[in-house]
Design a protein around this motif. Structure first.
Motif, mmCIF file in Angstrom:
data_model
loop_
_atom_site.group_PDB
_atom_site.id
_atom_site.type_symbol
_atom_site.label_atom_id
_atom_site.label_comp_id
_atom_site.label_asym_id
_atom_site.label_seq_id
_atom_site.Cartn_x
_atom_site.Cartn_y
_atom_site.Cartn_z
ATOM 1 N N LYS A 296 0.838 -1.210 0.000
ATOM 2 C CA LYS A 296 0.000 0.000 0.000
ATOM 3 C C LYS A 296 0.867 1.253 0.000
ATOM 4 N N SER A 297 1.943 1.233 0.806
ATOM 5 C CA SER A 297 2.821 2.406 0.840
ATOM 6 C C SER A 297 3.507 2.578 -0.511
ATOM 7 N N ALA A 298 3.834 1.448 -1.159
ATOM 8 C CA ALA A 298 4.498 1.512 -2.466
ATOM 9 C C ALA A 298 3.597 2.194 -3.495
ATOM 10 N N VAL A 299 2.315 1.850 -3.492
ATOM 11 C CA VAL A 299 1.380 2.426 -4.462
ATOM 12 C C VAL A 299 1.242 3.938 -4.234
ATOM 13 N N LYS A 300 1.105 4.311 -2.962
ATOM 14 C CA LYS A 300 0.953 5.741 -2.652
ATOM 15 C C LYS A 300 2.213 6.522 -3.051
ATOM 16 N N ALA A 301 3.370 5.952 -2.724
ATOM 17 C CA ALA A 301 4.626 6.631 -3.052
ATOM 18 C C ALA A 301 4.798 6.720 -4.569
ATOM 19 N N ALA A 302 4.461 5.641 -5.269
ATOM 20 C CA ALA A 302 4.651 5.622 -6.726
ATOM 21 C C ALA A 302 3.753 6.655 -7.400
ATOM 22 N N ASP A 303 2.511 6.789 -6.940
ATOM 23 C CA ASP A 303 1.607 7.771 -7.535
ATOM 24 C C ASP A 303 2.199 9.177 -7.453
ATOM 25 N N LYS A 317 12.034 17.449 -1.276
ATOM 26 C CA LYS A 317 11.276 17.006 -0.109
ATOM 27 C C LYS A 317 9.875 17.628 -0.123
ATOM 28 N N ILE A 318 9.821 18.901 -0.458
ATOM 29 C CA ILE A 318 8.522 19.598 -0.457
ATOM 30 C C ILE A 318 7.569 18.986 -1.478
ATOM 31 N N ASN A 319 8.097 18.586 -2.616
ATOM 32 C CA ASN A 319 7.231 17.972 -3.628
ATOM 33 C C ASN A 319 6.854 16.531 -3.278
ATOM 34 N N LEU A 320 7.756 15.843 -2.591
ATOM 35 C CA LEU A 320 7.498 14.432 -2.286
ATOM 36 C C LEU A 320 6.627 14.240 -1.040
ATOM 37 N N ILE A 321 6.494 15.323 -0.271
ATOM 38 C CA ILE A 321 5.851 15.194 1.047
ATOM 39 C C ILE A 321 4.380 14.759 0.957
ATOM 40 N N ASP A 322 3.774 14.948 -0.217
ATOM 41 C CA ASP A 322 2.382 14.502 -0.413
ATOM 42 C C ASP A 322 2.200 13.037 -0.061
ATOM 43 N N TYR A 323 3.213 12.242 -0.382
ATOM 44 C CA TYR A 323 3.158 10.800 -0.060
ATOM 45 C C TYR A 323 3.008 10.609 1.453
ATOM 46 N N GLN A 324 3.859 11.294 2.197
ATOM 47 C CA GLN A 324 3.812 11.171 3.658
ATOM 48 C C GLN A 324 2.470 11.666 4.200
ATOM 49 N N LYS A 325 1.995 12.781 3.630
ATOM 50 C CA LYS A 325 0.712 13.332 4.089
ATOM 51 C C LYS A 325 -0.419 12.349 3.835
ATOM 52 N N GLN A 326 -0.417 11.775 2.622
ATOM 53 C CA GLN A 326 -1.472 10.813 2.290
ATOM 54 C C GLN A 326 -1.410 9.597 3.208
#
Ligand SMILES: Cc1cc2nc3c(=O)[nH]c(=O)nc-3n(C[C@H](O)[C@H](O)[C@H](O)COP(=O)(O)OP(=O)(O)OC[C@H]3O[C@@H](n4cnc5c(N)ncnc54)[C@H](O)[C@@H]3O)c2cc1C
Ligand code: SF4
Ligand code: SF4
Lengths: 395, 61
Positions: A296-303, A317-326
């Protein structure tokens, strides 16, 4: 040659999380390199191999070769030996993870990812203080490869995170010491998973019996990392249990590993780096299940990663942080809740556990859904224990 | 000093996960401890499921 190209993404670790990420990113047209230390993906297995059907189906149509047995019942055994059996509302599987992991990497390859085994990543490559790829050794030859993004899918040791400055160190009370033997020559019910819950046998964890056939099973133990400071190791405890219960067993294979049972990691991304799966501690802290959550984390991170790289944005980091937020708004929140339950469950004494099983045994069999059982266990905290029910079967 | 019995070790990485100073390096069939960085906190000994690690008094050569 795989080691002379520049890639969009390098994924370190071909477990279920890494291979799932690589498959999705490659299917969207990104160039992906999947690096795995092992000679054969999926070997050795470090897992009880239990998953639930609906969880698996979120990502893959279950393939017959992946499935050793189908599970329809759980049995919980109290410290005094009394037990309760619970029929599952949906089926579970005990997988053959060697085949499963290997197939998942093949799926990634089919989508265009380059998969390299025997490749041990030892550090990150930095350019102008920024992560720009990885360094390592493959078949005794050093390599350096550049990429826009590095994915740490490197399991419990999670060193990619540390190389990038993320604190992935895990405290002893938030990790279980796991030891399992796949044994044969024993009598087991091939459709039932059994759990021995007892502080004396397995402090801070449990002993599991996951059948792999009519006469074989994965029998393992998880104990809190702290339990070995003044007590016996996981190996000693399991060997004692096996000698007592199955004196004539034959050992087919041994599986060793740490099982992270922590709250979600505080930081899942940094500039040009994302962590997924066990490396990001995406494990159910009560049951120890991490296969489905890792994917599940892989799918969210990949999106998130695909969106950024395809639109030519920088993977900062600022652009990737959406994954962590989701993550923190979904599974991460749930893991936090389960962590609180775990803290409560850890406080139960063996006497409490005996009483709980006794109380549940008074429930009529047809009313023994997991939810009801746990509501009956601790009436003053029904909402909390309703979650426990889902915890064991849900992930 | 921390010693690993490489005959027993399964190279599972649990010790690396708890090491506060990240001085344990894993390979498919090898493990290395950077004794210069190691603080001898023994956390790795406690987490090791199979007792492959032990603490030995520093040998003077
Ligand atoms: C004893 C035990 C029993 C378990 N039972 C269950 C269960 O029944 N059900 C369940 O759902 N979960 C279970 N788990 C948890 C489950 O195994 C993990 O959560 C799951 O494997 C995580 O997947 P992953 O892809 O994140 O990491 P992993 O499957 O650990 O994959 C990580 C990969 O990265 C590779 N790697 C690491 N470092 C490097 C490097 N530097 N360079 C190259 N490659 C590297 C490793 O070799 C490995 O192949 C169990 C765990 C243990 C230890
Ligand atoms: S925890 Fe033990 S078995 Fe696992 S890698 Fe470390 S020393 Fe080896
Ligand atoms: S003793 Fe402590 S510092 Fe040294 S290797 Fe073990 S965990 Fe790391």
């Amino acid at each position: 040659m795989w080691n002379t190209k520049r890639y969009d993404i390098i994924v370190v670790g071909a477990g279920p999380a890494g291979s799932t990420f690589a498959r999705i990113a490659a299917s969207k047209g990104l160039s992906v390199l999947l690096l795995e230390r092992k000679t054969r993906i999926g070997v050795p297995v470090r897992c009880g191999e239990g998953v639930i059907d609906s969880g698996l189906r979120l990502f893959y149509e279950p393939c017959p070769e992946w499935i050793a047995t189908t599970i329809d019942k759980f049995c919980f055994i109290a410290p005094n030996g009394s037990s309760i059996a619970v029929k599952l509302q949906e089926k579970g599987y005990i997988l053959n993870r060697n085949v499963f992991d290997s197939d998942l990497a093949k799926f990634a390859e089919k989508e265009g990812a380059t998969v390299v085994t025997n490749a041990n990543v030892n550090s990150l490559l930095f350019e102008n203080d920024k992560v720009a790829g990885v360094k390592g050794i493959c078949n005794n030859e050093p390599f350096e490869i550049t990429s826009k993004l590095v994915i740490g899918a490197d399991g419990v040791e999670s060193r990619i995170g540390r190389f990038a400055g993320i604190n992935t160190k895990i405290n002893l009370n938030n990790i279980d010491s796991g030891y399992q033997k796949t044994i044969s020559g024993i009598d087991v019910d091939r459709n039932v998973c059994s759990f021995y819950i007892s502080n004396e046998l397995a402090p801070g964890g449990y002993i599991w019996i996951f059948p792999k056939g009519n006469d074989s099973a994965n029998i393992g133990i998880g104990i809190s990392g702290k339990a070995h400071i003044n007590g016996k190791s996981a190996k000693t405890r399991l060997d004692e249990f096996l000698d007592l219960k199955y004196p004539k067993h034959k050992v087919e294979s041994i599986s060793v590993g740490g099982i992270p049972l922590s709250k979600p990691i505080k930081q899942m991304v940094t500039d040009s780096v994302m962590l997924i799966g066990d490396a990001a501690r995406t494990v159910n802290p009560l049951s120890g299940g991490g296969i489905i959550l890792g994917m599940k984390s892989a799918v969210k991170a990949a999106d998130v990663a695909v969106k950024i790289l395809i639109s030519d944005k920088e993977p900062t980091k600022i652009n990737l942080i959406d994954y962590q937020k989701q993550w923190m708004n979904s599974e991460g929140k749930q893991i936090n809740r389960i962590y609180r339950i775990k803290t409560a469950v850890d406080k139960l004494t063996d006497k409490d556990l005996n009483n709980i099983i006794e109380r549940v045994n008074k429930l009529p069999v047809e009313k023994r859904s997991l939810a009801r059982i746990f509501r009956a266990c601790i009436p003053q905290k029904p909402s909390l224990l309703f979650d426990v029910a889902k915890v064991f079967v849900g992930y | 000093m921390i010693e690993v019995d490489k005959g027993d070790c399964d190279f599972c990485g649990a010790c690396a996960a708890v090491c506060p100073v990240d001085c344990i390096e894993l390979y498919e069939k090898d493990i290395k401890i950077d004794s210069k960085k190691c603080t001898e906190c023994k956390l790795c000994i406690y987490i090791c499921p199979i007792e492959a690690m032990s603490y030995v008094e520093h040998e003077t050569v």
